[in-house]
Write an enzyme that holds these catalytic residues in place. Structure first.
Site, PDB file in Angstrom:
ATOM      1  N   LYS A   1       1.094  -1.210   0.095  1.00 48.53           N
ATOM      2  CA  LYS A   1      -0.149  -0.020   0.199  1.00 48.53           C
ATOM      3  C   LYS A   1       0.934   1.391  -0.160  1.00 48.53           C
ATOM      4  O   LYS A   1       0.197   2.409  -0.546  1.00 48.53           O
ATOM      5  CB  LYS A   1      -0.981   0.038   1.427  1.00 48.53           C
ATOM      6  CG  LYS A   1      -1.969  -1.040   1.078  1.00 48.53           C
ATOM      7  CD  LYS A   1      -3.069  -0.694   0.150  1.00 48.53           C
ATOM      8  CE  LYS A   1      -4.431  -1.574   0.391  1.00 48.53           C
ATOM      9  NZ  LYS A   1      -5.478  -1.148  -0.282  1.00 48.53           N
TER      10      LYS A   1
ATOM     11  N   SER B   1      -8.641  -0.227   6.829  1.00 47.34           N
ATOM     12  CA  SER B   1      -8.595  -1.294   8.138  1.00 47.34           C
ATOM     13  C   SER B   1      -7.242  -1.359   8.664  1.00 47.34           C
ATOM     14  O   SER B   1      -7.058  -1.804   9.569  1.00 47.34           O
ATOM     15  CB  SER B   1      -9.039  -2.632   7.538  1.00 47.34           C
ATOM     16  OG  SER B   1      -8.250  -3.176   6.816  1.00 47.34           O
TER      17      SER B   1
ATOM     18  N   GLU C   1      -9.205 -13.989  -3.384  1.00 46.76           N
ATOM     19  CA  GLU C   1     -10.140 -13.447  -2.429  1.00 46.76           C
ATOM     20  C   GLU C   1     -10.272 -14.597  -1.198  1.00 46.76           C
ATOM     21  O   GLU C   1     -10.003 -15.848  -1.267  1.00 46.76           O
ATOM     22  CB  GLU C   1     -11.574 -13.140  -3.014  1.00 46.76           C
ATOM     23  CG  GLU C   1     -11.687 -12.209  -4.007  1.00 46.76           C
ATOM     24  CD  GLU C   1     -12.962 -11.838  -4.050  1.00 46.76           C
ATOM     25  OE1 GLU C   1     -13.370 -10.718  -4.206  1.00 46.76           O
ATOM     26  OE2 GLU C   1     -13.651 -12.667  -4.701  1.00 46.76           O
TER      27      GLU C   1
ATOM     28  N   GLY D   1     -15.519 -13.667   1.445  1.00 43.05           N
ATOM     29  CA  GLY D   1     -15.700 -12.351   0.659  1.00 43.05           C
ATOM     30  C   GLY D   1     -15.448 -12.475  -0.853  1.00 43.05           C
ATOM     31  O   GLY D   1     -14.397 -11.984  -1.335  1.00 43.05           O
TER      32      GLY D   1
ATOM     33  N   ASP E   1     -16.904 -11.038  -3.499  1.00 43.33           N
ATOM     34  CA  ASP E   1     -17.541 -10.246  -4.385  1.00 43.33           C
ATOM     35  C   ASP E   1     -16.856 -10.154  -5.772  1.00 43.33           C
ATOM     36  O   ASP E   1     -17.556  -9.779  -6.919  1.00 43.33           O
ATOM     37  CB  ASP E   1     -17.618  -8.716  -3.582  1.00 43.33           C
ATOM     38  CG  ASP E   1     -16.356  -8.263  -3.331  1.00 43.33           C
ATOM     39  OD1 ASP E   1     -16.170  -7.251  -4.077  1.00 43.33           O
ATOM     40  OD2 ASP E   1     -15.812  -8.818  -2.503  1.00 43.33           O
TER      41      ASP E   1
ATOM     42  N   SER F   1       1.676  -9.682  -0.080  1.00 42.54           N
ATOM     43  CA  SER F   1       1.051  -8.267  -0.202  1.00 42.54           C
ATOM     44  C   SER F   1       1.433  -7.666   1.210  1.00 42.54           C
ATOM     45  O   SER F   1       1.483  -6.307   1.264  1.00 42.54           O
ATOM     46  CB  SER F   1      -0.403  -8.246  -0.691  1.00 42.54           C
ATOM     47  OG  SER F   1      -0.913  -8.767   0.568  1.00 42.54           O
TER      48      SER F   1
END
Length: 346
Positions: free
Chosen positions: A80, A105, A231, A235, A237, A331
């Site tokens: 990030k 988060s 994923e 979750g 989606d 990650s």
């Protein structure tokens, strides 16, 4: 200008509305590989060029040749920082003086807080009340003002927009932002620069910033590479969205992969994923714990549950990899010690 990222300064300051929405999905074009290349130049020497590691044990376990891009060793502990640094660097001067707003988060929160401190930009971060304590402490430690909310009953995007508007801050969302996506894509670009073309690239998927940026890099640097998002099972989606051809929204999932507990893909990330990602798979929490144990025991690395998603897809066979050269983006490594010990002890 603070030590660190360079920036672009427009001829005149934008209006308040433009400041609050700068770089957001509203009215902006989709990022391209050219944006990834620009981001690489912009954050060079600020973001770490993280190592690419291999493991004979992992290769034997999967029958593949795995190349682990270790973003758990990135500044602020996760990929990030790449996107955050790129987004802060691109801010106009007036927006830098007013400050930025983010919601996260944990990993985006820490990344924005650190990048803002480097550039002397005030930062306000909206974080869920149940975010890992070490992530909240690190975000505050970098100098950001932290506001908490209930992720299961409150809409973080609406709250963040309200605060940003009231305070005149530039909102930098965690994934649906052109500069964020471009910055995240630099991790995959570095991986391909070191390994050359790959057969498969496995990337964790929450809101899709890393996956979208990685897909842009793969399309240019390894055109034959299959890009696959991973994923948490609770979750899915992204998997549903790719199958349906439109963004699917779900309730807030419950998983130990706290960095991937998003409810939907973004207006910018979805079309890139739809057009450039081959498939999306899911893995259960138990597989994340198994991968955490592998990284700890075999590679002597601390990796958070979300950071294990891509590796877990290879280890479980959710993505058959035998005989393939596979890139695995690890990650992040931001997990509090108590939780980490509990996961490994189970």
């Amino acid at each position: 200008m603070g030590a660190g990222c360079s920036r672009a300064v427009p001829d005149e300051a934008p209006t308040m509305t433009a400041i609050v929405n700068a770089g957001s999905s509203s009215g902006t074009r989709l990022p391209t590989f050219a944006d990834v290349a620009t981001a690489r130049e912009r954050i060079a020497g600020i973001a770490h060029r993280t190592p690419v590691l291999t493991s004979r044990f992992a290769d034997a376990r999967t029958g593949a040749t795995l190349h682990f891009k270790c973003e758990n060793l990135q500044r602020a502990g996760a990929f990030k920082f790449r996107g955050a640094c790129n987004a802060i660097a691109a801010l106009p001067e007036d927006a830098r003086r007013r400050g930025v707003m983010a919601y996260s988060s944990g990993n985006h929160a820490q990344a924005i807080a650190l990048a803002s401190r480097i550039e002397n930009v005030p930062a306000t971060i909206l974080m869920p009340a149940d975010a890992p304590a070490m992530k909240v402490a690190a975000t505050r430690g970098y100098g950001a003002d932290v506001i908490t909310y209930d992720r299961y009953s409150e809409d973080r995007e609406a709250l963040a927009n309200t605060v940003a508007t009231d305070r005149g801050l530039t909102l930098i969302p965690p994934y649906d932002h052109r500069d964020i996506i471009a910055g995240q894509g630099t991790a995959a670009a570095e991986l391909f620069a070191e390994t050359g073309p790959l057969d498969i690239l496995l990337v964790c998927l929450g809101g899709g910033g890393l996956l979208a940026g990685s897909a842009l890099a793969a399309s240019e640097l390894s055109p034959g590479c299959r890009v696959i998002g991973v994923e948490p099972e609770a979750g899915d989606d992204g998997r549903q969205s790719l199958a349906k051809g439109e963004v699917v929204r779900i309730d807030v999932p419950r998983s130990i992969a706290d960095g991937a507990l998003t409810t939907h893909l973004g207006d910018l990330t979805f079309p890139i994923i739809r057009d450039r990602v081959d498939s999306i798979v899911t893995v259960p929490d138990a597989a994340l714990v198994d991968a955490m144990r592998f990284f700890a025991e075999r590679m002597k690395m601390v990796v958070e549950p979300t950071g294990c998603l891509a590796a877990a897809a290879a280890f479980t066979g959710a993505v058959p990899c035998e005989g393939q050269r596979v890139g695995v983006i690890v990650s992040g490594g931001n997990v509090d010690v108590a939780s980490y010990a509990r996961f490994l002890a189970d």
